[in-house]
Design a protein around this motif. Sequence first.
Motif, PDB file in Angstrom:
ATOM      1  N   PRO A 130      44.205  40.856  34.472  1.00  0.00           N
ATOM      2  CA  PRO A 130      44.937  39.851  35.242  1.00  0.00           C
ATOM      3  C   PRO A 130      45.532  38.738  34.396  1.00  0.00           C
ATOM      4  O   PRO A 130      46.390  37.990  34.868  1.00  0.00           O
ATOM      5  N   ASN A 226      38.391  34.966  35.939  1.00  0.00           N
ATOM      6  CA  ASN A 226      38.293  36.417  36.198  1.00  0.00           C
ATOM      7  C   ASN A 226      36.924  36.799  36.754  1.00  0.00           C
ATOM      8  O   ASN A 226      36.517  37.946  36.707  1.00  0.00           O
ATOM      9  N   ARG A 227      36.184  35.794  37.258  1.00  0.00           N
ATOM     10  CA  ARG A 227      34.936  35.994  37.992  1.00  0.00           C
ATOM     11  C   ARG A 227      33.786  36.515  37.150  1.00  0.00           C
ATOM     12  O   ARG A 227      32.795  37.028  37.690  1.00  0.00           O
ATOM     13  N   ASP A 270      47.366  33.481  42.211  1.00  0.00           N
ATOM     14  CA  ASP A 270      47.059  34.865  41.863  1.00  0.00           C
ATOM     15  C   ASP A 270      47.865  35.221  40.610  1.00  0.00           C
ATOM     16  O   ASP A 270      49.089  35.297  40.660  1.00  0.00           O
ATOM     17  N   ASN A 272      48.367  37.932  39.229  1.00  0.00           N
ATOM     18  CA  ASN A 272      49.066  39.211  39.332  1.00  0.00           C
ATOM     19  C   ASN A 272      50.437  39.074  39.989  1.00  0.00           C
ATOM     20  O   ASN A 272      51.215  40.024  40.000  1.00  0.00           O
ATOM     21  N   ASP A 273      50.710  37.889  40.523  1.00  0.00           N
ATOM     22  CA  ASP A 273      51.995  37.605  41.166  1.00  0.00           C
ATOM     23  C   ASP A 273      52.877  36.865  40.166  1.00  0.00           C
ATOM     24  O   ASP A 273      52.724  35.664  39.955  1.00  0.00           O
ATOM     25  N   ARG A 296      43.147  32.967  39.587  1.00  0.00           N
ATOM     26  CA  ARG A 296      41.944  33.701  39.991  1.00  0.00           C
ATOM     27  C   ARG A 296      42.244  35.148  40.331  1.00  0.00           C
ATOM     28  O   ARG A 296      43.035  35.453  41.222  1.00  0.00           O
ATOM     29  N   SER A 297      41.607  36.046  39.594  1.00  0.00           N
ATOM     30  CA  SER A 297      41.669  37.482  39.870  1.00  0.00           C
ATOM     31  C   SER A 297      40.557  38.153  39.079  1.00  0.00           C
ATOM     32  O   SER A 297      40.366  37.837  37.898  1.00  0.00           O
ATOM     33  N   CYS A 348      48.329  49.313  37.912  1.00  0.00           N
ATOM     34  CA  CYS A 348      48.204  47.925  38.386  1.00  0.00           C
ATOM     35  C   CYS A 348      49.534  47.359  38.868  1.00  0.00           C
ATOM     36  O   CYS A 348      49.571  46.456  39.707  1.00  0.00           O
ATOM     37  N   HIS A 350      51.793  45.635  37.095  1.00  0.00           N
ATOM     38  CA  HIS A 350      52.303  44.446  36.404  1.00  0.00           C
ATOM     39  C   HIS A 350      53.702  44.695  35.850  1.00  0.00           C
ATOM     40  O   HIS A 350      54.602  43.868  36.007  1.00  0.00           O
TER      41      HIS A 350
END
Length: 363
Positions: A130, A226-227, A270, A272-273, A296-297, A348, A350
């Motif tokens: 991400p 990324n958690r 996000d 990824n956007d 955050r992803s 994914c 991207h």
Amino acid sequence: AVENGLNKVELGDGRVGVITASISYQYAKEVFPEGTSFLKLGLTYPLPMKLIRDFAAKVEKLYVIEELEPFMEDQIKAAGIPCVGKELTGLLYELNTQLLRQRVLGQKADYRTVDVAPANRPPALCPGCPHRGFFYTLSKNKNYVVTGDIGCYTLGALPPLSAMDTTVDMGASVSMAHGFELALAGTEHRPIVAVIGDSTFAHSGLSSLISTVYNRGAGTVCVLDNRTTAMTGRQGNPFNGVTLQNRPSRELNIEAVVAALGVEDVRVVDPNDAAAVRRALKEATGSDDISVIVFRSPCVLLERHVEPPLFVSGSCTACGACVTLGCPALGREETGRALIDPALCIGCGHCTQYCRFDAIVQE
């Protein structure tokens, strides 16, 4: 017989013993011949001195093989047990089998020239990471000064992304961004962007941000959430609600903690956007105050959702824009057209966001 600078020692006949621990055991085991006696220690403090003394009494020559400082060797010598260690292996550099073989056994590596070009495999962010879109956006805006930090996202400093200007230690991204802002105060200067991961932010980024807010600092702090703690094994951290023992715990909210410090411009995006990333960075860096963006992803290794691999259609113009994303799954044919490795691609998407010709499609 091997000449090691002290005396000749017959190796492989049980007369030589090696005390070692951890990865150094693997190096020593590979270098010393069969018949060498080994004492591999699982715990080096306190040292099991009686066990060491009994082991030393069974050999005529005792080596201590360990990384860097002579931690075990000094204690063993202080106990009156003769041994050889750092006077051969040295205090500098990480040990390896080649170095050990040369310094202890006097055997230099045999180098040969081959007419084969090595594959070009520079370190890179994982396929589907991400962080990739975020760093790609930074790389396309050469106007930013990017202060980086320690984590897997430090790979964003490498080509083709090359989107990081400094990396010193954990937490330095935020404090260095503050320093740049102070040094350039009163002048027209490039926007300062600090990049730090969620676990590093919890470790030492918060204290730097507190100092920045307290001293009315400016700049943009980007927390790449990324958690997990991806670089060192996906351990828990205070912001993902899992302890180091992998037990559920209280999950701290990054944006709430940041807002409690007095930061008014806090947003969650996000990564990824691609359009959202560009918009958030443009708005935050255009402010004269401190801004914090939480991208955050989940890490792709934490929640690996593999979609069918993408492929390149006939509308590819060989512009090469997708390759500059630095994804290991992307390459180019001899004609210049984009090429996607289906064994690496996780679908994914991207790259589809950056292809102006819609040449990358799902099967």
